[in-house]
Design a protein around this motif. Sequence first.
Motif, PDB file in Angstrom:
ATOM      1  N   GLU A  74       0.798  -1.273  -0.082  1.00  0.00           N
ATOM      2  CA  GLU A  74       0.131  -0.055   0.015  1.00  0.00           C
ATOM      3  C   GLU A  74       0.685   1.333   0.005  1.00  0.00           C
ATOM      4  O   GLU A  74       0.413   2.239  -0.693  1.00  0.00           O
ATOM      5  N   GLY A  75       2.058   1.405   0.791  1.00  0.00           N
ATOM      6  CA  GLY A  75       2.816   2.398   0.919  1.00  0.00           C
ATOM      7  C   GLY A  75       3.542   2.815  -0.477  1.00  0.00           C
ATOM      8  O   GLY A  75       3.403   3.877  -1.115  1.00  0.00           O
ATOM      9  N   VAL A  76       4.035   1.719  -1.037  1.00  0.00           N
ATOM     10  CA  VAL A  76       4.426   2.058  -2.625  1.00  0.00           C
ATOM     11  C   VAL A  76       3.408   2.531  -3.497  1.00  0.00           C
ATOM     12  O   VAL A  76       3.606   3.385  -4.323  1.00  0.00           O
ATOM     13  N   ALA A  77       2.264   1.897  -3.463  1.00  0.00           N
ATOM     14  CA  ALA A  77       1.194   2.178  -4.535  1.00  0.00           C
ATOM     15  C   ALA A  77       0.705   3.525  -4.044  1.00  0.00           C
ATOM     16  O   ALA A  77       0.559   4.523  -4.996  1.00  0.00           O
ATOM     17  N   ALA A  78       0.642   4.061  -3.087  1.00  0.00           N
ATOM     18  CA  ALA A  78       0.303   5.351  -2.431  1.00  0.00           C
ATOM     19  C   ALA A  78       1.083   6.287  -3.201  1.00  0.00           C
ATOM     20  O   ALA A  78       1.024   7.424  -3.535  1.00  0.00           O
ATOM     21  N   PHE A  79       2.549   6.222  -2.818  1.00  0.00           N
ATOM     22  CA  PHE A  79       3.679   6.974  -3.440  1.00  0.00           C
ATOM     23  C   PHE A  79       3.587   7.154  -4.946  1.00  0.00           C
ATOM     24  O   PHE A  79       3.662   8.183  -5.432  1.00  0.00           O
ATOM     25  N   LEU A  80       3.361   6.081  -5.796  1.00  0.00           N
ATOM     26  CA  LEU A  80       3.300   5.928  -7.106  1.00  0.00           C
ATOM     27  C   LEU A  80       2.145   6.671  -7.581  1.00  0.00           C
ATOM     28  O   LEU A  80       2.048   7.536  -8.517  1.00  0.00           O
ATOM     29  N   ASP A  81       0.885   6.677  -6.763  1.00  0.00           N
ATOM     30  CA  ASP A  81      -0.321   7.269  -7.096  1.00  0.00           C
ATOM     31  C   ASP A  81      -0.356   8.768  -6.670  1.00  0.00           C
ATOM     32  O   ASP A  81      -1.296   9.488  -6.680  1.00  0.00           O
ATOM     33  N   ARG A  82       0.662   9.145  -5.979  1.00  0.00           N
ATOM     34  CA  ARG A  82       0.671  10.553  -5.160  1.00  0.00           C
ATOM     35  C   ARG A  82      -0.575  10.504  -4.246  1.00  0.00           C
ATOM     36  O   ARG A  82      -1.284  11.742  -4.640  1.00  0.00           O
ATOM     37  N   ARG A  83      -0.738   9.930  -3.427  1.00  0.00           N
ATOM     38  CA  ARG A  83      -1.858  10.160  -2.806  1.00  0.00           C
ATOM     39  C   ARG A  83      -1.499   9.432  -1.218  1.00  0.00           C
ATOM     40  O   ARG A  83      -0.507   8.829  -1.112  1.00  0.00           O
ATOM     41  N   PRO A  84      -1.918   9.919  -0.035  1.00  0.00           N
ATOM     42  CA  PRO A  84      -1.895   9.431   1.383  1.00  0.00           C
ATOM     43  C   PRO A  84      -2.021   7.741   1.222  1.00  0.00           C
ATOM     44  O   PRO A  84      -3.060   7.585   0.645  1.00  0.00           O
ATOM     45  N   PRO A  85      -1.282   6.982   2.011  1.00  0.00           N
ATOM     46  CA  PRO A  85      -1.522   5.620   2.197  1.00  0.00           C
ATOM     47  C   PRO A  85      -2.741   5.332   3.110  1.00  0.00           C
ATOM     48  O   PRO A  85      -3.033   6.134   4.140  1.00  0.00           O
ATOM     49  N   ARG A  86      -3.545   4.365   2.617  1.00  0.00           N
ATOM     50  CA  ARG A  86      -4.515   3.787   3.480  1.00  0.00           C
ATOM     51  C   ARG A  86      -4.037   2.674   4.098  1.00  0.00           C
ATOM     52  O   ARG A  86      -4.336   1.510   3.682  1.00  0.00           O
ATOM     53  N   PHE A  87      -3.278   2.605   5.101  1.00  0.00           N
ATOM     54  CA  PHE A  87      -2.803   1.211   5.741  1.00  0.00           C
ATOM     55  C   PHE A  87      -4.033   0.746   6.572  1.00  0.00           C
ATOM     56  O   PHE A  87      -4.815   1.213   7.458  1.00  0.00           O
ATOM     57  N   THR A  88      -4.184  -0.543   6.249  1.00  0.00           N
ATOM     58  CA  THR A  88      -5.199  -1.448   7.153  1.00  0.00           C
ATOM     59  C   THR A  88      -4.435  -2.365   8.132  1.00  0.00           C
ATOM     60  O   THR A  88      -5.541  -2.825   8.928  1.00  0.00           O
ATOM     61  N   ALA A  89      -3.242  -2.443   8.061  1.00  0.00           N
ATOM     62  CA  ALA A  89      -2.654  -3.865   8.939  1.00  0.00           C
ATOM     63  C   ALA A  89      -2.944  -3.210  10.401  1.00  0.00           C
ATOM     64  O   ALA A  89      -2.571  -1.948  10.758  1.00  0.00           O
ATOM     65  N   SER A  90      -3.270  -4.053  11.280  1.00  0.00           N
ATOM     66  CA  SER A  90      -3.479  -3.693  12.781  1.00  0.00           C
ATOM     67  C   SER A  90      -2.001  -3.837  13.522  1.00  0.00           C
ATOM     68  O   SER A  90      -1.339  -4.619  12.993  1.00  0.00           O
TER      69      SER A  90
END
Length: 257
Positions: free
Chosen positions: A241-257
């Motif tokens: 998710e972190g890599v995808a968010a960086f490439l998409d230029r958006r804030p990451p949406r982390f879901t793992a607890s």
Amino acid sequence: MASGLEFARDGAVATLTFARPEKKNAITHDMWAAIPDVVGEVEGDPALKVLVLTGAGADFSAGADISEFGSLRSTADGAAAYDKVVEGAVTALAGMTKPTVAKIRGNCIGGGCQISVACDFRFADPGARFGITPAKLGIVYDFRSTHQLVSLIGPAHARYFLLSGQLIDATRAREIGLVNDVSDDLDTTVEQFTATLCSRSQASIRGMNRIIGKILDGRSETDDEVEAIRLAAIHGEDYAEGVAAFLDRRPPRFTAS
């Protein structure tokens, strides 16, 4: 929950409050003894991401409740047993992988300062004051807490604290690295910082906190546990998710607890 402690949840943030304002939140034996159970509850609850420690009223804590020393620390065996309980509380806090934040007003002295140093972060009101005072009581500070203090502020400042027993104000505490920041709006500052922590990858936070703990315990090289932590992160949901968010230029949406 021991008398003198209050525990509350607000979303992903838990708060442990020293709640004896009439005694400047002096920490009793029972309060020390209850802290590891609170730590275990927070660490074991997947809904919680951060633990904040604070004091009710005007003070964080003026330290251990010395009125108990006559009955609980009057012999060498009694003092050793009491110290073991205190060390258990400090060890539990320092060993948490979920981050801990001390929110400090007023007196943060003796055992209160000891608790704050065991936390990952410390934020203070401008009126806070700090000191560790075993030299006023004929006590030698325990090894773990001394190590934590030296690691945080260095040997020169640690010696000043421990050998003189003198108090310093919040500005000086910030200068020597005892606190992360001093704020006129302490509640908002801590609320914003805990929100930042909650927004980050919890796999990253807990993994890095564990590695920092191992370094502070004296490890100078990687080991199997460290490599396992890093490998699990690479294969985890948060990394993708972190890599995808960086490439998409958006804030990451982390879901793992």
